[in-house]
Design an enzyme around this catalytic site. Structure first.
Site, short mmCIF file in Angstrom:
data_model
loop_
_atom_site.label_atom_id
_atom_site.label_comp_id
_atom_site.label_asym_id
_atom_site.label_seq_id
_atom_site.Cartn_x
_atom_site.Cartn_y
_atom_site.Cartn_z
N ARG A 18 26.55 44.83 45.21
CA ARG A 18 25.92 45.37 46.49
C ARG A 18 26.12 45.88 47.35
NH1 ARG A 18 22.51 41.46 48.77
NH2 ARG A 18 21.62 42.61 50.89
N HIS A 43 41.60 44.10 35.04
CA HIS A 43 41.24 44.84 34.60
C HIS A 43 40.74 46.30 34.76
CE1 HIS A 43 40.38 45.12 29.84
NE2 HIS A 43 40.23 46.41 30.36
N ARG A 45 39.31 50.24 34.93
CA ARG A 45 39.09 50.67 34.03
C ARG A 45 38.56 52.01 34.31
NH1 ARG A 45 36.73 45.56 31.92
NH2 ARG A 45 37.15 45.58 29.59
N HIS A 50 34.11 47.22 38.09
CA HIS A 50 34.16 46.80 38.87
C HIS A 50 35.74 46.55 39.59
CE1 HIS A 50 36.15 46.58 34.49
NE2 HIS A 50 35.21 45.91 34.07
N GLU A 70 45.68 44.07 33.15
CA GLU A 70 45.51 44.49 31.35
C GLU A 70 44.26 45.74 31.69
OE1 GLU A 70 44.03 40.90 30.72
OE2 GLU A 70 42.20 41.28 31.00
N HIS A 190 39.95 35.41 26.75
CA HIS A 190 39.04 35.93 25.78
C HIS A 190 37.97 34.80 25.17
CE1 HIS A 190 36.50 39.89 25.82
NE2 HIS A 190 35.53 39.27 24.63
#
Length: 237
Positions: A18, A43, A45, A50, A70, A190
């Site tokens: 948004r 995490h 990237r 994100h 991570e 996971h």
């Protein structure tokens, strides 16, 4: 008791969809700790789709439990971790276009690379963990590259457990026993969820920490984040 680290990537995904700063990632991290979580995982990237690199910096002063970052140790990630100095760094061999983590390290093939990266992190006082499949030679490889811990990649367990195959726990149990014998700490993550976490925890000796994000956030849409964290803590006793 196994520690629960909450992966907050999905909160950043919602924020980014948004624009703006709602929900606020830092406030969410503060809240999950207040509700009983014993760690916060992110995490980031390279495309920052994100969690953003700035989030990692902003969270540093607010995570008073375990702070776990991570990711794939590309140069920008390594520099970020050395700047932030979290409690733990978890090395994950993500492809650039991966939607989510989908494999553990080949610790034998990448021995030289991992050894150099891990040595640098440890020299800076950062505990290192290596994301691995439940394969005994890869556990031995994690020891050889100097890791402090392994994180068992649990997707295969979660999938098979959902099909009713309880034997899916066996390679994880064997991997955990070997890791403990080698002096490695044991984490896991996971696709772990409220449905499958208790059986996993009950059957993995010396399990120190689980990192859970997607399922925990999805479950919280129905049950509420504070309630869900308490449910996980109960199952991890």
């Amino acid at each position: 008791m196994t520690k629960l680290s909450v992966n907050i990537n999905k909160i950043a995904t919602l924020r980014n969809s948004r624009g703006g700063d709602v929900p606020n990632v830092v406030q969410f991290a503060k809240d999950v700790q207040r509700f009983g979580a014993e760690g916060v995982t992110i995490h980031p990237r390279p495309d920052e789709r994100h969690i953003r690199y700035q989030d990692a910096r902003d969270l540093k002063s607010e995570v008073y439990t375990e702070y776990n970052i991570e990711g794939n140790p590309v140069e920008s990630f390594v520099n970020l971790v050395l700047e932030v100095k979290p409690t733990q760094v978890t090395l994950v061999p993500d492809a650039v276009d991966a939607i989510t983590s989908n494999a553990g390290w080949d610790t034998i093939k990448h021995k030289d690379f991992l050894s150099v990266v891990i040595k640098e992190f440890k020299a800076n006082g950062i505990r290192t963990s290596v994301f691995v499949d439940p394969v005994l030679k890869q556990i031995e490889g994690a020891k050889a590259v100097g890791a402090d811990r392994i994180e068992l990649y649990t997707e295969s367990y979660a999938h098979q457990y959902g099909l009713g195959n309880m034997d899916a726990i066996k390679p994880f149990n064997e991997s955990a026993k070997l890791a403990a014998n080698l002096g490695l700490g044991i984490n896991a993550g996971h696709d772990l969820s409220l449905d499958n976490i208790k059986f996993f925890n009950d059957n993995i000796p010396n399990l120190l920490e689980v990192s859970i994000g997607h399922a925990l956030i999805a479950e919280s849409l129905y049950l509420g984040i504070e309630n869900v964290i308490q449910m996980y803590l109960h199952k991890l006793k």
